[in-house]
Design a protein around this motif. Structure first.
Motif, mmCIF file in Angstrom:
data_model
loop_
_atom_site.group_PDB
_atom_site.id
_atom_site.type_symbol
_atom_site.label_atom_id
_atom_site.label_comp_id
_atom_site.label_asym_id
_atom_site.label_seq_id
_atom_site.Cartn_x
_atom_site.Cartn_y
_atom_site.Cartn_z
ATOM 1 N N VAL A 1 40.715 -49.064 45.359
ATOM 2 C CA VAL A 1 40.977 -50.498 45.499
ATOM 3 C C VAL A 1 42.261 -50.693 46.291
ATOM 4 O O VAL A 1 43.270 -50.004 46.042
ATOM 5 N N MET B 1 45.026 -53.694 47.445
ATOM 6 C CA MET B 1 45.452 -55.069 47.158
ATOM 7 C C MET B 1 46.740 -55.377 47.908
ATOM 8 O O MET B 1 47.584 -54.496 48.106
ATOM 9 N N ARG C 1 46.197 -63.722 47.166
ATOM 10 C CA ARG C 1 46.011 -62.318 46.818
ATOM 11 C C ARG C 1 44.754 -61.816 47.500
ATOM 12 O O ARG C 1 43.699 -62.453 47.428
ATOM 13 N N ARG D 1 42.094 -58.600 48.015
ATOM 14 C CA ARG D 1 41.623 -57.389 47.332
ATOM 15 C C ARG D 1 40.391 -56.834 48.043
ATOM 16 O O ARG D 1 39.441 -57.571 48.304
#
Length: 345
Positions: free
Chosen positions: A189, A191, A247, A249
């Motif tokens: 992941v 971010m 944000r 992601r």
């Protein structure tokens, strides 16, 4: 050799188009308002001796509801008719140094249109009161207002037509980052936070403070209509809070972009992603400004600053562009999942 020559030719052609667009912006958005404002200022100065003193400076539903010095119209004509176009042109020239687009062209036309609006409103308000002994004798203002907005629309359209149609150059791909293939059962992941530059935050913060001050004055004077400036302040504050920072992601479930306050947000599932790449984005040229935007080419942009961006081509939807630091790594993460999906299919 052929490719390099072609690239140089395209670059030179764009530079010449950019210079021509900037020259026409100054001509239409600055010199035009100078001429219009000069004409109306001369007229107002010539008419001032024939105006009642105090003169009508504001009309309400029932007619004149505020009086003031007749010279107010002179300063309004200069401040609005020339001051606003100067600010608009300066902003466009500063933000469109390397890229140009429809927003720059539209703002140039609006600078000319706003000057015409100011000239008709201020000049017309003075003309209505010529020869009157008292301001209370003046007739309705609505014909002048209608004429002013007609002038705004017509001159904005004229300004648009007279300027060249210069389109932004295609987004320049960035050097792709390499990410090792993701094996089955492995989860990666990426971010990051996408935010406006500090200078932009300070400018917007100053504008919000200014709006708060103006709202306080308007609430004090508006009486029964106090809710209008308050509602305007709430809308501006909400728009700023929801678009200042996001944000971002990227992972096995695709790309998710969500405002720091939780709304708005957009999610692109991995199955809907056709391709992904990191590009250099110029929000003003490509999208006409900053924030959550739709470009002239139909792309959706969450563009808060000039610089690297993730561009995702979506199945059955327009591409999505998100400006964020480290876009090369975010794009590489999505590409690694796309490669794993292709290998398993």
């Amino acid at each position: 050799m052929t490719d390099r020559s072609t690239e140089q030719s395209v670059t030179a052609q764009h530079a010449s188009d950019l210079r021509r667009a900037r020259r026409m912006l100054v001509t239409i958005g600055l010199l035009g308002p100078v001429v219009i404002t000069a004409v109306v200022v001369v007229l107002i100065i010539g008419w001032l001796p024939s105006l009642p003193d105090p003169a009508a400076t504001h009309w309400g539903v029932g007619g004149v509801d505020r009086l003031g010095s007749p010279t107010m119209y002179l300063w309004l004509a200069i401040g609005v008719g020339l001051g606003l176009p100067v600010l608009i042109v300066a902003m466009v020239l500063a933000m469109g140094r390397t890229q140009w687009g429809g927003a720059s062209r539209l703002l140039g036309g609006m600078a000319l249109g706003l000057s015409a609006l100011s000239a008709v409103i201020n000049g017309g308000s003075v003309a209505l009161q010529r020869g009157l002994s008292e301001a209370a004798q003046v007739g309705p203002i609505w014909p002048v207002v209608v004429g002013g907005f007609c002038a705004l629309l017509v001159l904005t359209a004229v300004g648009w037509v007279l300027q060249p149609d210069v389109r932004p150059t295609p987004a320049k791909p960035l050097e792709p980052a390499h990410l090792a293939s993701i094996s089955a059962g492995e989860r990666v992941v990426w971010m990051a936070t996408a935010s406006m530059p500090r200078v932009a935050m300070l400018i917007i913060g100053f504008i919000v403070v200014l709006v708060v001050g103006i709202t306080a004055v308007m609430v004090f004077e508006a009486h029964e209509a106090f809710w209008i400036p308050l509602l305007t302040l709430v809308i501006i504050g909400f728009a700023f809070a929801t678009s200042a920072s996001f944000r971002v992601r990227a992972g096995a479930d695709g790309l998710t972009v969500r405002s720091q306050v939780g709304f708005p947000q957009v999610h692109v599932p991995l199955d809907e992603i056709v391709s992904v790449r990191a590009v250099e984005c110029h929000p003003f040229g490509e999208f006409g400004g900053f924030g959550w935007r739709v470009g002239m080419d139909g792309r959706t942009g969450i563009v808060l600053r000039t610089g690297p961006a993730i561009e995702v081509e979506r199945r059955d939807k327009r591409p999505l562009v998100v400006t964020v630091d480290g876009a090369e790594v975010g794009a590489a993460t999505l590409q690694a999942y796309l490669d794993r999906r292709a290998e398993s299919s």
